[in-house]
Design a protein around this motif. Structure first.
Motif, mmCIF file in Angstrom:
data_model
loop_
_atom_site.group_PDB
_atom_site.id
_atom_site.type_symbol
_atom_site.label_atom_id
_atom_site.label_comp_id
_atom_site.label_asym_id
_atom_site.label_seq_id
_atom_site.Cartn_x
_atom_site.Cartn_y
_atom_site.Cartn_z
ATOM 1 N N ASN A 270 50.187 24.518 52.162
ATOM 2 C CA ASN A 270 48.808 24.683 51.962
ATOM 3 C C ASN A 270 48.448 25.816 52.486
ATOM 4 O O ASN A 270 47.262 26.359 52.692
ATOM 5 C CB ASN A 270 47.837 23.709 52.457
ATOM 6 N N ASP A 271 49.415 26.961 52.250
ATOM 7 C CA ASP A 271 49.142 28.424 52.901
ATOM 8 C C ASP A 271 49.025 29.169 51.738
ATOM 9 O O ASP A 271 48.901 30.504 51.781
ATOM 10 C CB ASP A 271 49.931 28.810 53.971
ATOM 11 N N PHE A 272 49.350 28.809 50.208
ATOM 12 C CA PHE A 272 49.120 29.601 49.276
ATOM 13 C C PHE A 272 47.912 30.184 49.087
ATOM 14 O O PHE A 272 46.797 29.338 49.554
ATOM 15 C CB PHE A 272 49.697 28.791 48.087
ATOM 16 N N THR A 273 47.706 31.130 48.247
ATOM 17 C CA THR A 273 46.268 31.672 48.259
ATOM 18 C C THR A 273 46.186 31.937 46.395
ATOM 19 O O THR A 273 46.979 32.064 45.606
ATOM 20 C CB THR A 273 46.068 32.952 48.686
ATOM 21 N N CYS A 274 44.876 31.620 45.776
ATOM 22 C CA CYS A 274 44.372 31.783 44.623
ATOM 23 C C CYS A 274 43.411 32.882 44.796
ATOM 24 O O CYS A 274 42.612 32.839 45.269
ATOM 25 C CB CYS A 274 44.002 30.450 44.195
ATOM 26 N N THR A 275 43.744 33.946 43.771
ATOM 27 C CA THR A 275 42.984 35.091 43.819
ATOM 28 C C THR A 275 42.275 35.159 42.210
ATOM 29 O O THR A 275 42.784 35.065 41.160
ATOM 30 C CB THR A 275 43.630 36.363 43.887
ATOM 31 N N CYS A 276 40.908 35.358 42.026
ATOM 32 C CA CYS A 276 39.937 35.430 40.843
ATOM 33 C C CYS A 276 40.150 36.838 40.420
ATOM 34 O O CYS A 276 40.529 37.711 41.091
ATOM 35 C CB CYS A 276 38.760 35.014 41.006
ATOM 36 N N PRO A 277 40.062 37.349 39.165
ATOM 37 C CA PRO A 277 39.755 38.640 38.753
ATOM 38 C C PRO A 277 39.080 39.390 39.223
ATOM 39 O O PRO A 277 39.293 40.743 39.434
ATOM 40 C CB PRO A 277 39.668 38.379 37.197
ATOM 41 N N ASN A 278 37.797 39.013 39.904
ATOM 42 C CA ASN A 278 36.918 39.649 40.571
ATOM 43 C C ASN A 278 37.178 39.767 42.157
ATOM 44 O O ASN A 278 36.357 40.540 43.036
ATOM 45 C CB ASN A 278 35.414 39.086 40.347
ATOM 46 N N GLY A 279 38.343 39.184 42.595
ATOM 47 C CA GLY A 279 38.749 39.563 44.010
ATOM 48 C C GLY A 279 38.399 38.254 44.791
ATOM 49 O O GLY A 279 38.766 38.444 46.065
ATOM 50 N N VAL A 280 37.839 37.398 44.550
ATOM 51 C CA VAL A 280 37.191 36.157 45.453
ATOM 52 C C VAL A 280 38.703 35.572 45.619
ATOM 53 O O VAL A 280 39.437 35.376 44.495
ATOM 54 C CB VAL A 280 36.308 35.458 44.682
ATOM 55 N N MET A 281 39.054 35.173 46.713
ATOM 56 C CA MET A 281 39.869 34.652 47.284
ATOM 57 C C MET A 281 40.010 33.144 48.157
ATOM 58 O O MET A 281 38.949 33.227 48.412
ATOM 59 C CB MET A 281 41.005 35.254 47.925
ATOM 60 N N ALA A 282 40.794 32.295 47.758
ATOM 61 C CA ALA A 282 40.885 30.958 48.382
ATOM 62 C C ALA A 282 42.042 30.831 48.968
ATOM 63 O O ALA A 282 43.136 30.701 48.243
ATOM 64 C CB ALA A 282 40.247 29.818 47.587
#
Length: 613
Positions: A270-282
């Motif tokens: 659970n250390d993977f990251t998801c990044t939106c096209p506008n740069g928002v990351m989780a």
């Protein structure tokens, strides 16, 4: 003939005195002079009485405010002066070591006992009392008490595993020396045996992605457990976790968002990251790329909500506009008031229309009434005036004043199918009044930097929401925005030994805190520079000048004493030894060729010089 009376045997003056005969002619008798060598005093024709006041040398402790008294200043009476403390403690021939003596300062009782000295003012000795911490009824005066404690009384061993406790030394000074022994002989000192039969896998040494197996638990053999990867059972390791690998992005957890796994070991999940096209990351899940503030019906009934920017980092930019007048708008909140008479649109046709509430938030509450003599009416729609029909919502609204009623089937045989809908808040019910829920926090009533919680969302419960300031500010209020305060003294910015006070804790007042030293020195918005002038205690004496070159509180014992009579005589951290020859001032009559002699040239010895013709 000439006669020098000072040459007579025995000498006419004392052994500690000088004798001079100003006139040695035979007719001049009893005119010799006796002068004290030490102290003060002289006499003509007889032995002088010499005096020395020992208090002139400041022998007592000025730091403890001790007072000096010399009851007999004669030269033969030395070391008879007294030093007296403010509390009456007296010492003769020297300063009092301590005016207030607490015998407990020497820690005579030991670590397992408390010490109390009932009388410190009078310096009474051997009256301190030692009390056992384990049993306050055990005490002893003038010495440590005998305390005892059997640690096994507290049952520290694991009874479930039938462990046996033994305390070889029950004295309080001997703690954590008890032993716990398992039936199979396993022993632990100072605590229970964790497990008499030890399965090393109980400590989960392998990690979440591996299975653990301990082949020998009965003999308590250690370091023989085996870790096996769940993803590949052929990967194993003894006495430690195996090295397994897994790229979490292989399962496509981010969907259309970009996925990155910085650490592909199985121990790192659970250390993977998801990044939106506008740069928002989780991290550990999909990011929220857009936020539509209008999704929560934030504007209310009768108004339209428009979200200007759905980016997650763009908040408070939605716009509310009245449905009946689009020119009435409000950003980041509902329009305070919209006006609309629903009867203007003639929703009832030829029937009589009445709108009891023309505010924009009140929609669908108009009433349509059939022509007289019929008493049939309907709310929010035309009434069914034909005979044989029954509208359960008329003539009396069964839902209550704060709810709208609608009857989907007005045939005479259809009953209890009317629908009650809340005018404010949310909620509806069929055949009975609805339970309306209104969360006051939906309208964002609290100020910037505050959190809102509505403890009771019942419609009848209004103004009970709570606004709480976010750290580091403090403050809260019910039913209104909180007044946030910022106490700059928490934590203390002043440093060791200084007190802090913040006179204005409003968030707009910054760096106005005051740091105060114990000696009264203060500073605003920064630690104070505390100073200590050692010369204030007058450590040098009346005949000397004192100078403290460094008044910082950390600089002690660096003051200097300089003799007023001879500035080349200087002493650091104590009085200097000064001397003065009174003959240097030519006090004798030079016209008569008198000779001056100063036998004792200390500053304490004044007026002891002699003039000889």
């Amino acid at each position: 003939g000439n006669t020098d009376e000072c040459a007579a045997m025995p000498p006419p003056c004392g052994a500690d005195q000088d004798c001079t005969d100003p006139n040695t002619t035979g007719g001049s008798l009893k005119d010799f002079v006796c002068s004290c060598r030490t102290g003060m005093g002289s006499s003509v024709g007889a032995v002088a009485t010499c005096e020395v006041n020992e208090c002139d040398a400041n022998p007592c402790d000025a730091a403890q405010s001790q007072v000096c008294n010399d009851p007999d200043p004669t030269l033969g009476s030395l070391k008879d002066y007294t030093c007296t403390c403010p509390n009456g403690v007296v010492a003769t021939g020297g300063a009092v070591t301590k005016c207030i003596d607490d015998e407990c300062d020497a820690t005579p009782c030991g670590m397992d006992q408390t010490c109390a000295d009932p009388d410190t003012a009078s310096n009474k000795l051997h009256d301190f009392v030692c009390t056992c911490k384990s049993d306050t009824s055990i005490k002893k005066t003038d010495g440590p008490a005998t305390c005892s404690k059997n640690e096994c009384d507290a049952n520290p061993c694991d009874a479930a595993q039938s462990q046996v406790c033994n305390d070889p030394d029950p004295t309080l000074g001997s703690l954590k020396d008890y032993t716990c022994t398992c039936p199979n002989g396993v022993v632990a000192t100072g605590g229970a045996v964790t497990k008499c039969i030890d399965d090393e896998c109980d400590a989960t040494p392998c990690g979440m992605d591996q299975t653990c197996a301990d082949p020998d638990t009965a003999s308590n053999k250690l370091h023989d457990f085996v870790c096996t990867c769940k993803s590949d059972t052929s990967i194993k390791k003894t006495d430690g976790p195996a090295t397994c690998s897994k790229n979490e992005c292989d399962a496509n957890p981010c969907g259309t968002q970009t996925c990155a796994d910085p650490d592909t070991t199985l121990g790192s999940l659970n250390d993977f990251t998801c990044t939106c096209p506008n740069g928002v990351m989780a991290t550990g899940g999909q990011a929220t790329c857009e936020v539509d503030e209008c999704a929560t019906s934030i504007c209310g009934m009768g108004q339209t909500c428009t979200e200007m920017n759905k980016a997650a980092n763009s908040l408070h930019d939605f716009e509310c506009s009245c449905d009946n007048d689009a020119t009435l708008k409000q950003v980041d909140g509902p329009v305070p008031k919209c006006v609309e008479d629903e009867c203007t649109a003639m929703p009832c046709g030829s029937q009589t229309c009445d709108d009891p509430n023309t505010s924009a938030g009140s929609i669908g509450d108009f009433t349509c009434s059939c022509p007289a003599p019929s008493m049939i009416s309907a709310v929010g729609k035309p009434a069914t005036c034909s005979m044989g029909s029954t509208d359960e919502c008329t003539p009396t609204n069964p839902c209550g004043m704060d709810q709208d009623c609608s009857d989907p089937d007005t045939t005479a045989g259809s009953t209890m199918d009317y629908v009650c809908t809340c005018k404010m808040g949310t909620g509806s019910s069929v055949g009975a009044p609805a339970t309306c829920i209104l969360d006051e926090c939906d309208s964002s009533p609290c100020g910037t930097g505050q959190d809102c919680v509505d403890g009771n969302t019942a419609l009848a419960s209004a103004m009970d929401y709570t606004c709480t300031c976010r750290a580091p500010k403090t403050g809260s209020a019910m039913g209104a925005s909180a007044t946030c305060i910022l106490d700059e003294c928490v934590p203390n910015p002043c440093g060791t030994g200084q007190t802090c006070m913040d006179p204005d804790t409003s968030t707009s007042a910054v760096s106005d805190y005051v740091c105060s030293c114990m000696n009264g020195v203060t500073a605003t918005g920064a630690p104070a520079t505390c100073e200590v002038d050692e010369c204030l205690a007058t450590p040098c004496g009346m005949d000397q000048d004192c100078n403290d070159p460094n008044k910082a509180s950390s600089s002690q014992h660096d003051f200097t004493c300089t003799c007023k009579s001879d500035t080349s005589i200087v002493q650091t951290d104590g009085p200097a030894t000064c001397s003065k020859d009174e003959c240097a001032a030519n006090p004798c009559d030079a016209a008569q060729s008198q000779v001056c002699n100063d036998p004792v040239q200390t500053l304490a010895s004044v007026k002891d010089y002699t003039c000889t013709c």
